[in-house]
Scaffold this active site. Sequence first.
Site, PDB file in Angstrom:
ATOM      1  N   HIS A 194      10.833 -69.418 -24.732  1.00 48.26           N
ATOM      2  CA  HIS A 194      12.274 -69.680 -24.739  1.00 48.26           C
ATOM      3  C   HIS A 194      12.581 -70.514 -23.486  1.00 48.26           C
ATOM      4  O   HIS A 194      11.919 -70.358 -22.452  1.00 48.26           O
ATOM      5  CB  HIS A 194      12.987 -68.320 -24.666  1.00 48.26           C
TER       6      HIS A 194
ATOM      7  N   ASP B  50       8.281 -61.937 -20.396  1.00 44.12           N
ATOM      8  CA  ASP B  50       9.635 -62.024 -20.946  1.00 44.12           C
ATOM      9  C   ASP B  50       9.674 -61.089 -22.158  1.00 44.12           C
ATOM     10  O   ASP B  50       9.151 -61.407 -23.223  1.00 44.12           O
ATOM     11  CB  ASP B  50       9.903 -63.479 -21.346  1.00 44.12           C
TER      12      ASP B  50
ATOM     13  N   GLN C  62      12.581 -60.226 -26.496  1.00 43.57           N
ATOM     14  CA  GLN C  62      12.498 -60.008 -27.949  1.00 43.57           C
ATOM     15  C   GLN C  62      11.635 -58.812 -28.330  1.00 43.57           C
ATOM     16  O   GLN C  62      11.502 -58.519 -29.511  1.00 43.57           O
ATOM     17  CB  GLN C  62      11.952 -61.273 -28.644  1.00 43.57           C
TER      18      GLN C  62
ATOM     19  N   LYS D 282      20.421 -57.413 -26.112  1.00 47.83           N
ATOM     20  CA  LYS D 282      19.464 -57.511 -27.231  1.00 47.83           C
ATOM     21  C   LYS D 282      18.860 -56.151 -27.565  1.00 47.83           C
ATOM     22  O   LYS D 282      18.016 -56.031 -28.438  1.00 47.83           O
ATOM     23  CB  LYS D 282      18.353 -58.510 -26.894  1.00 47.83           C
TER      24      LYS D 282
ATOM     25  N   CYS E  68      16.686 -72.422 -28.626  1.00 50.58           N
ATOM     26  CA  CYS E  68      16.308 -72.548 -27.210  1.00 50.58           C
ATOM     27  C   CYS E  68      14.790 -72.604 -27.055  1.00 50.58           C
ATOM     28  O   CYS E  68      14.222 -72.041 -26.101  1.00 50.58           O
ATOM     29  CB  CYS E  68      16.871 -71.418 -26.356  1.00 50.58           C
TER      30      CYS E  68
END
Length: 393
Positions: A110, A187, A190, A213, A351
């Site tokens: 991303h 990261d 997600q 999220k 993104c």
Amino acid sequence: MYKKDFPILAQSITYLDSAATTQKPKVLLNQTNTFYKKDYANVHRGTCALANQATTLYEEARQKVADFIGAESKNIVFTKGATEAINLVASGYAQMLKEGDEVLVSIAEHHANFVPWQQACIKSGATFKVFNILPDGRFDMNDFKKKISPKTRVVAVGHISNVLGVVNPIKEIVELAHKVGAKVLLDAAQSISHLPISVKDLDVDYLAFSGHKVYGPTGIGVLYGKTEDLNELPPYQFGGDMIDEVKVEGTTFALAPSKFEAGTPPITQAIGLGISLDYIKKIGLEKIQKHEKALMKSLIKGLKEIPNIQFLGDPKHKTALVSFNIAGIHPNDLGFILAKENICVRIGHHCAMPLHTYFKMAASMRVSFGLYNTKQDVQNFLNAFHKAIGFFK
Ligand code: PLP
């Protein structure tokens, strides 16, 4: 099954955009309201009962986050989101990197885990390197092994790409990175709402995610860092609450996490994140994973029957999100018709422009699940999608 816990979903809407942001459970809305009505004050400074209670709740939220990812509370920094958490680390590295050093990221990142590192390299004179993925969407580990070297200071990778939905081999990445003395930033934006995560087990040096999220509020994010790494990293912002002693001659800083939490923090949002994590814990991530996997199986089955469908990556590797195109039809056109049917999906480059360039596509459609989605949502989408494609034939 859990749809009734989410008041917004009582509307006639098929929400399939949880990778962009998740909807909020009633318990979060109610308890946030109660906090503002009963306990609200600034944290860490006051002497009155309200200030003490707000501080207790804020620090309890930090402990809940730590427990959720198998960390200790002193290693949890509250930020305003995953983007700020990654920028915090990358801007520190912009000061610590030097010419000859290298930062390695994947082509699937991303922009939030790509651009800050690119900028840190521009500022420091270090080299920004990018490793590839395979056509099926998995990391190309041969390319990774070719590009990592003793010059690599940081490897920054996503746990699950927000376009590909593949779970990446983080333990292998960490092992190879640590062998050459590089730090790993994960990261987890997600993965946090779909997979159980233990920072101890993964052995990552940093981890970032956003509250919104994971069924929590916007304006709150988390940076986990190992103690020695947080100590090494310079402060990101300066001001109240992050200092040890301030004199005309100079200032010394507090220890982490305070060192990185200058100013009044997002108090209600942090407490709200703790409430949402409690909600998820009660259901259980294993159960959520199983439910989303079953939904994905039926979605993929339906999508595979559509002529000219082009998946970004092999559909067999998808977790809770899938991106695709129909050859010859722009996803914006299809999205326009889906919107008219009250189907919320995402269209665009998500993104992740370098990744779309890799697939030679300008944009794609993404369907993503949350714990509240149902087989009926999948069916609603497939019906509307067939209708949209029919319109352009
Ligand atoms: N990383 C990934 C993989 C994401 O999907 C996102 C958001 O879509 C981010 C980082 C940035 O999260 P935020 O915009 O909440 O800071």
